[in-house]
Design a protein around this motif. Structure first.
Motif, PDB file in Angstrom:
ATOM      1  N   LEU A 137       0.819  -1.216   0.000  1.00 15.93           N
ATOM      2  CA  LEU A 137       0.000   0.000   0.000  1.00 15.93           C
ATOM      3  C   LEU A 137       0.849   1.261   0.000  1.00 15.93           C
ATOM      4  O   LEU A 137       0.412   2.313  -0.441  1.00 15.93           O
ATOM      5  CB  LEU A 137      -0.927   0.048   1.224  1.00 15.93           C
ATOM      6  CG  LEU A 137      -1.946  -1.069   1.423  1.00 15.93           C
ATOM      7  CD1 LEU A 137      -2.902  -0.696   2.552  1.00 15.93           C
ATOM      8  CD2 LEU A 137      -2.723  -1.366   0.164  1.00 15.93           C
ATOM      9  N   GLY A 138       2.051   1.160   0.552  1.00 14.18           N
ATOM     10  CA  GLY A 138       2.939   2.312   0.660  1.00 14.18           C
ATOM     11  C   GLY A 138       4.310   1.822   1.061  1.00 14.18           C
ATOM     12  O   GLY A 138       4.488   0.630   1.344  1.00 14.18           O
ATOM     13  N   PRO A 139       5.300   2.733   1.100  1.00  9.57           N
ATOM     14  CA  PRO A 139       6.681   2.312   1.351  1.00  9.57           C
ATOM     15  C   PRO A 139       6.871   1.507   2.640  1.00  9.57           C
ATOM     16  O   PRO A 139       7.793   0.705   2.726  1.00  9.57           O
ATOM     17  CB  PRO A 139       7.445   3.635   1.429  1.00  9.57           C
ATOM     18  CG  PRO A 139       6.590   4.615   0.716  1.00  9.57           C
ATOM     19  CD  PRO A 139       5.179   4.168   0.868  1.00  9.57           C
ATOM     20  N   ASP A 140       6.027   1.739   3.643  1.00  9.67           N
ATOM     21  CA  ASP A 140       6.159   0.927   4.862  1.00  9.67           C
ATOM     22  C   ASP A 140       4.794   0.393   5.295  1.00  9.67           C
ATOM     23  O   ASP A 140       4.565   0.160   6.474  1.00  9.67           O
ATOM     24  CB  ASP A 140       6.813   1.735   5.994  1.00  9.67           C
ATOM     25  CG  ASP A 140       5.947   2.915   6.422  1.00  9.67           C
ATOM     26  OD1 ASP A 140       4.891   3.135   5.806  1.00  9.67           O
ATOM     27  OD2 ASP A 140       6.320   3.611   7.386  1.00  9.67           O
ATOM     28  N   GLU A 141       3.883   0.235   4.339  1.00  6.90           N
ATOM     29  CA  GLU A 141       2.515  -0.168   4.693  1.00  6.90           C
ATOM     30  C   GLU A 141       2.037  -1.291   3.776  1.00  6.90           C
ATOM     31  O   GLU A 141       2.159  -1.209   2.549  1.00  6.90           O
ATOM     32  CB  GLU A 141       1.590   1.047   4.577  1.00  6.90           C
ATOM     33  CG  GLU A 141       0.179   0.756   5.064  1.00  6.90           C
ATOM     34  CD  GLU A 141      -0.707   1.993   5.091  1.00  6.90           C
ATOM     35  OE1 GLU A 141      -0.327   3.018   4.501  1.00  6.90           O
ATOM     36  OE2 GLU A 141      -1.783   1.913   5.695  1.00  6.90           O
TER      37      GLU A 141
END
Ligand SMILES: [Zn+2]
Lengths: 102, 200
Positions: free
Chosen positions: B81-85
């Motif tokens: 979903l995202g760089p850390d998600e």
């Protein structure tokens, strides 16, 4: 319709993003020491650039990250995108406003 | 704890009949169903760390590491979903899955949260599925740019959702529960045209 290149997701439709105004507006070191005028200056006053302008965008329905873009306000051409914390790339300066016709 | 599974209703239970009735047959066949009550777990973890590797071990494969990427292991899938998600979607008991992932994260920086009720899952499938989505999704879904195993967070009409292609003509759509009614009605409306012969 404009394509913006998210530093993490690549080119995406403008509708996936939110605009965040001028980039690199630093929060005052000691806000309490500011006069009302200086505080208002920080909060409300922004450049009104004609030409390359560094601005903030959030990929709000994608990776939800903020990033910076340099966009030419005359042509809407996006000259660079870069992650928060990265320095503004050197891409020329704003163009002086034309002298209004008499 | 009281057994509540017999009382719960899915976000789209009131539209199941409408969705079945909207099925289209023929060259551009397409149908939509809800797959409710899947376990969903939100993961926040710095990629490349030991914690990320431990979470991957629990999930059965390395965590996806970039936009569009997914990992599947059996009935469990993980989307970037995202760089850390990341989002885990699985046919599993959400509480035990969340507990196992929390234990793997330990005290390292990150978060493991059961978000099973946050989104519901719609499945749109058939040769006409891409045409339906292309009416309202800004992402390029052509096979040169998108395909099975690709998942992105984007919009359908005005609604933010996770769009996950699972097979050559099958997409999973994960809107927030509160938007599910709108998305289902939007799809039913968009599918209607495909029942008629294509206008060249
Ligand atoms: Zn992004």
């Amino acid at each position: 319709m404009m394509l913006l290149t998210c530093p993490w997701c690549g080119p995406r439709n403008e509708t996936e993003f939110h605009y965040g105004g001028q980039a690199h507006v630093a929060y005052p070191e000691r806000p309490a020491d500011l006069t009302d005028e200086e505080w208002a200056e920080f909060l409300f006053f922004r450049d009104n650039t004609r030409g390359p302008f560094a601005e903030r965008w959030a990929h709000s329905v994608g990776c939800r990250r903020w990033f910076n873009a340099v966009r030419d306000t005359r042509t809407y051409e996006v000259l660079a995108v870069y992650r928060p914390g990265d320095p503004r790339p050197a891409l020329g300066d704003a163009v002086p406003a034309p002298t209004p016709a008499p | 704890m009281a057994e509540t599974s017999t009382l719960r209703r899915s976000p789209l239970s009131h539209l199941h009949d409408r969705m079945i009735a909207a099925s289209v047959t023929g060259d551009r066949a397409v149908s939509v169903t809800e797959t409710p009550f899947l376990a969903q777990v939100s993961l926040r973890v710095e990629p490349g760390t030991a914690a990320a590797a431990r979470l991957g071990t629990v999930l059965g494969g390395a965590l996806p590491d970039g936009v569009g990427r997914t990992m599947t292991a059996g009935t469990l899938g993980v989307a970037w979903l995202g760089p850390d998600e990341l989002l885990v979607v699985a046919q599993a008991d959400p509480q035990s899955l969340t507990a196992a992932l929390s234990e793997a994260l330990g005290s390292d920086r990150g978060a493991v949260v059961d978000v099973s009720a946050n989104r519901t899952v719609l499945e749109l499938s058939g040769p006409g599925a891409r045409s339906v989505l292309e009416k309202g999704c800004p992402v390029d879904l052509h096979p040169r740019a998108f395909g099975p195993g690709v998942a992105v967070t984007t919009t359908l009409g005005p609604v933010p959702l996770l769009l996950w292609q699972t097979a050559p003509a099958t997409y999973r759509l994960l809107p927030r529960t509160s938007f599910a009614d709108y998305v289902a009605r939007w799809l039913v409306d968009a599918m209607t045209e495909l029942g008629s012969p294509e206008v060249p």
